[in-house]
Design a protein around this motif. Structure first.
Motif, PDB file in Angstrom:
ATOM      1  N   TYR A  36       0.852  -1.185   0.000  1.00  0.00           N
ATOM      2  CA  TYR A  36       0.000   0.000   0.000  1.00  0.00           C
ATOM      3  C   TYR A  36       0.891   1.238   0.000  1.00  0.00           C
ATOM      4  O   TYR A  36       2.015   1.228   0.507  1.00  0.00           O
ATOM      5  CB  TYR A  36      -0.889   0.054   1.246  1.00  0.00           C
ATOM      6  N   GLN A  38       0.847   5.268   1.371  1.00  0.00           N
ATOM      7  CA  GLN A  38       0.147   6.176   2.269  1.00  0.00           C
ATOM      8  C   GLN A  38       0.796   7.550   2.215  1.00  0.00           C
ATOM      9  O   GLN A  38       2.001   7.687   2.416  1.00  0.00           O
ATOM     10  CB  GLN A  38       0.149   5.654   3.712  1.00  0.00           C
ATOM     11  N   ARG A  42      -3.610  10.805   5.090  1.00  0.00           N
ATOM     12  CA  ARG A  42      -4.532  10.002   4.276  1.00  0.00           C
ATOM     13  C   ARG A  42      -4.479   8.546   4.704  1.00  0.00           C
ATOM     14  O   ARG A  42      -3.529   8.099   5.350  1.00  0.00           O
ATOM     15  CB  ARG A  42      -4.166  10.103   2.787  1.00  0.00           C
ATOM     16  N   GLY A  43      -5.521   7.803   4.316  1.00  0.00           N
ATOM     17  CA  GLY A  43      -5.483   6.368   4.558  1.00  0.00           C
ATOM     18  C   GLY A  43      -4.637   5.671   3.515  1.00  0.00           C
ATOM     19  O   GLY A  43      -4.345   6.232   2.458  1.00  0.00           O
ATOM     20  N   PRO A  44      -4.202   4.443   3.777  1.00  0.00           N
ATOM     21  CA  PRO A  44      -3.423   3.681   2.795  1.00  0.00           C
ATOM     22  C   PRO A  44      -4.219   3.427   1.527  1.00  0.00           C
ATOM     23  O   PRO A  44      -5.438   3.278   1.561  1.00  0.00           O
ATOM     24  CB  PRO A  44      -3.130   2.365   3.523  1.00  0.00           C
ATOM     25  N   PHE A  46      -4.313   0.845  -1.796  1.00  0.00           N
ATOM     26  CA  PHE A  46      -3.844  -0.447  -2.292  1.00  0.00           C
ATOM     27  C   PHE A  46      -3.087  -0.294  -3.608  1.00  0.00           C
ATOM     28  O   PHE A  46      -3.500   0.449  -4.507  1.00  0.00           O
ATOM     29  CB  PHE A  46      -5.058  -1.361  -2.505  1.00  0.00           C
TER      30      PHE A  46
END
Lengths: 111, 113
Positions: A36, A38, A42-44, A46
């Motif tokens: 992932y 990041q 922010r969120g990870p 994919f």
């Protein structure tokens, strides 16, 4: 105990070169491994999944390898760009298929 | 919406208070995960829902933490008697099913003062 290791130090790479990040694990036989990206705040996001019976996976400028003997995955970004600068996380699926995460490696691509 | 939405984006609360964190997953995603992430660390698994039921809650640190997903869509993570050590970014992710690509929200940054 189960352990996932990623380089804790930031990786500085010159633009245009290939960046290689490492993910090592112990006491695991993961069914699959994911990478992932990041960005701060922010969120990870994919990027790639590779299964235990696969040696290599590619997606555009990205390549992931998975060596279950060495218990290691390598993540490569070819022709790196400043926009590739981010933290890259690897995550392994445990016996319950829950993801166990590494701490991530910060990649900095310099123009 | 197009992605996973988490509210609030930031929450500051006093030690001992109760908080609720909300997650709106991508429509149609049956799998929903809660993680928490501290600075410089990877996400730490908390709980996994498949539909309405908690399929795996082994990551919840203690009984102050609880999560629900009553209609198989929106989920709420509830933390009672908050402690300073609960301060972290709480991430929610959804997926079409188990063992498929997970899509993350932007997280809720919880600060307990």
């Amino acid at each position: 105990s189960q352990k996932i290791e990623q380089n804790s130090e930031a990786l500085n790479i010159q633009e245009g070169k290939t960046a290689t990040l490492t993910c090592n694990y112990t006491n695991y036989s993961p069914a699959y491994l994911q990478w992932y990206r990041q960005d701060p705040g922010r969120g990870p996001v994919f990027l790639l999944l590779i299964r235990e019976n696969e040696k290599e996976k590619r997606k555009e400028r990205l390549k992931v390898t998975f060596d279950t003997t060495l218990k290691q995955s390598l993540f490569h970004i070819t022709a790196s760009q400043p926009a590739d600068s981010a933290t890259y996380l690897c995550a392994l699926a445990d016996s319950n298929y829950q993801l166990i995460w590494g701490a991530g490696t910060k990649l900095i691509i310099k123009p | 919406g197009a992605g996973v939405s988490q509210t609030p984006s930031n929450k500051v609360t006093e030690k001992g208070k109760y908080v609720e964190l909300r997650c709106d997953p991508i429509s149609g995603h049956t799998a929903l995960y809660w993680y928490r992430q501290s600075l410089g660390q990877g996400p730490e698994f908390l709980i996994y829902f498949q539909g309405t039921g908690a399929a795996d809650d082994s990551g919840l640190p203690n009984d102050r933490f609880f999560a629900v997903r009553p209609e198989g869509s929106v989920s709420t993570l509830k933390i009672q008697r908050t402690e300073r050590g609960d301060s972290a970014v709480y991430l929610c992710a959804s997926a079409r099913g188990e063992n498929t690509e997970a899509f993350f929200g932007q997280g809720t940054r919880l600060t307990v003062v």
